[in-house]
Design an enzyme around this catalytic site. Structure first.
Site, short mmCIF file in Angstrom:
data_model
loop_
_atom_site.label_atom_id
_atom_site.label_comp_id
_atom_site.label_asym_id
_atom_site.label_seq_id
_atom_site.Cartn_x
_atom_site.Cartn_y
_atom_site.Cartn_z
N HIS A 170 0.84 -1.33 0.19
CA HIS A 170 -0.05 -0.03 0.03
C HIS A 170 0.92 1.36 0.07
O HIS A 170 0.33 2.35 -0.36
CB HIS A 170 -1.09 -0.03 1.24
CG HIS A 170 -2.35 0.89 1.13
ND1 HIS A 170 -2.37 2.11 0.21
CD2 HIS A 170 -3.33 0.74 1.46
CE1 HIS A 170 -3.33 2.49 0.27
NE2 HIS A 170 -4.33 1.90 1.07
N ASP A 385 -11.36 -3.68 -17.81
CA ASP A 385 -11.51 -4.77 -18.92
C ASP A 385 -10.18 -5.26 -19.58
O ASP A 385 -9.53 -4.66 -20.36
CB ASP A 385 -12.39 -4.04 -19.83
CG ASP A 385 -12.76 -4.87 -20.99
OD1 ASP A 385 -12.48 -6.11 -20.93
OD2 ASP A 385 -13.44 -4.28 -21.91
#
Length: 464
Positions: A170, A385
């Site tokens: 992170h 996608d």
């Protein structure tokens, strides 16, 4: 009354066959250099690995194509542009983190599972069954320093769909930065030669000033002793996800006076969850309780941070009150506290945080009697996608922050089986507290409609 119904994925068990993990390096030579993280990036509260998961349906136009092979190749090509991700974190003097851009690569695992996407049920939401099988914790890879910064597992399903799971250090990026990288991989997987958004490092923009000075009040970093053992224990935890759609929000808004009707869904829901959670945990009336809101600060700067910046650019503003006041006052009291905390975040506030990190040794935000919420509805996980269309589910794989259970919840966009759009929110509490939480939720929502509760995957949805 709440009606208990079984989750479609409650007892789902399947087998995953994994190949051996491998390092995927940039497809071309990249600069060999050391790049400093910002003083927002390397605070203690971000020194952990955060997992996300994406479910993809089969697509007839992609029949015969291997998602693991396509994504692995695209990762290598994307790392040419995002080459710091292929390096390793080092720690310098005063705990300063930096990326040693070694070009070693990210960890990649390909796998096959004897399960179809349909078997996960219509309601794809955390916690996911057999999660540990969908993102293998490669031994020795979870440390913050000197290990790969990203771990990816692509699991092919029997139906022709697949699951893309990723774990990120992170300190390197927030949700917006991670989605930017994932979209770069996805664009290349679909045939692009380079990302449409070029990455921008510029971590110096969020460094401490030459003469650090704390100019704002940062109660989120107060060092609060856990005198009554209120940090939630690891054992006997219940994990459930709750759906809030139009009817749920309508029921909650009816609790507010007219002048607060224009408050955002985020502000109202955050106030509710904070209040319900506090009631469920039963702290003493005089104990301080805290709500921490993740606020994206990219647009708070003048000029805004550059397009393509993929570092951490958010704050942890906090509201603090006593448990007694939170329980006894109307909901509007908590809403005003949340609104003020959000409004605290400005460009000066961000500079003040960076200065605080340098002056006070990069402290962790306070977790004692704290509840943290992060809205990822605009992050764009579901839009990624790789060539098989948008994700059936995309976003956080579970609640919590690092190894601290029960502290954090994500607001995840979700469409239920009836086509209603809303939020699904994972909650983690001790079992008895979870029962009280559900009762408190029902006392508000039952006036409008029935609430259904499941176990194991633990999903609450409205039966409108």
């Amino acid at each position: 009354m709440a009606m208990a119904v079984p989750s479609s994925s409650e007892s789902l068990v399947f087998t995953v066959r994994r190949g051996k993990e491998e390092l995927v390096a940039p497809a071309k030579p990249t600069p060999r250099e050391v790049k400093l993280l910002s003083d927002i990036d390397d605070q203690e509260g971000l020194r952990f690995q955060i997992p996300v998961i994406q479910f993809y349906r089969s697509d007839p136009s992609m029949e015969g194509k291997d998602p693991a092979l396509i994504i692995r190749k695209a990762v290598a090509e994307a790392l040419v542009f995002y080459y710091p991700f292929a390096g390793r974190l080092r720690e310098g003097p005063a705990r300063k983190l930096m990326v040693d851009c070694t070009g070693e690569g990210v960890l990649f695992v390909e796998a096959d599972a004897d399960v179809t996407l349909a078997q996960f049920g219509d309601a794809l939401q955390p916690p996911f069954p057999c999660w540990e099988e969908l993102l293998y914790d490669v031994p020795g890879s979870a440390q913050v320093l000197n290990t790969p910064l990203i771990l990816i597992q692509v699991t092919r399903l029997k139906c022709g769909g697949f699951i893309f799971a990723l774990r990120l250090n992170h300190t390197m990026s927030d949700a917006a930065g991670l989605v930017q990288f994932m979209n770069a991989v996805a664009e290349i997987a679909r045939g692009a030669r380079e990302p449409s958004v070029q990455p921008v490092w510029r971590r110096d923009l969020l460094n401490a000033r030459v003469q650090p000075r704390i100019t704002c009040n940062h109660r989120e970093y107060e060092q609060v002793p856990d005198t009554k053992g209120t940090i939630i224990p690891l054992d006997d935890m219940a994990h459930r996800s709750f759906f809030f759609g139009p009817s749920e929000f309508s029921a909650i808004r009816r609790l507010l006076p007219p002048h607060q009707q224009r408050c955002s869904d985020f502000e109202i829901l955050t106030a509710c969850l904070w209040r319900w959670r506090t009631i469920a945990l039963q702290p003493d009336n005089e104990e301080e309780v805290r709500i921490i809101c993740i606020v994206n600060a990219r647009a708070k700067f003048n000029p805004p941070l550059p397009t393509g910046y993929y570092g951490n650019a958010f704050a942890f503003p906090v509201a603090v009150t006593s448990a007694g006041k939170l329980r006894e006052n109307p909901l509007g009291y908590a809403v005003e506290l949340v609104r003020k905390a959000k409004a605290d975040v400005t460009e000066e506030y961000m500079h003040s945080i960076a200065d605080l990190m340098v002056l006070k040794g990069r402290p962790h935000f306070t977790v004692v009697r704290s509840y943290l919420v992060s809205d990822v509805t605009r992050a764009g996980f579901g839009e990624v996608d790789f060539g098989w269309g948008k994700a059936a589910y995309g976003g956080p794989a579970k609640g919590g922050v690092g190894a601290i259970p029960g502290v954090a919840s994500f607001y995840i966009p979700f469409t239920n089986a009836k086509g209603e759009r809303g939020l699904v929110i994972p909650i983690c509490l001790p079992s008895e507290a979870m029962d009280r939480f559900v009762q408190e939720l029902e006392s508000i929502l039952n006036n409008s409609h029935r609430v259904t509760v499941t176990s194991a995957s633990r999903f609450i949805s409205s039966s409108l």
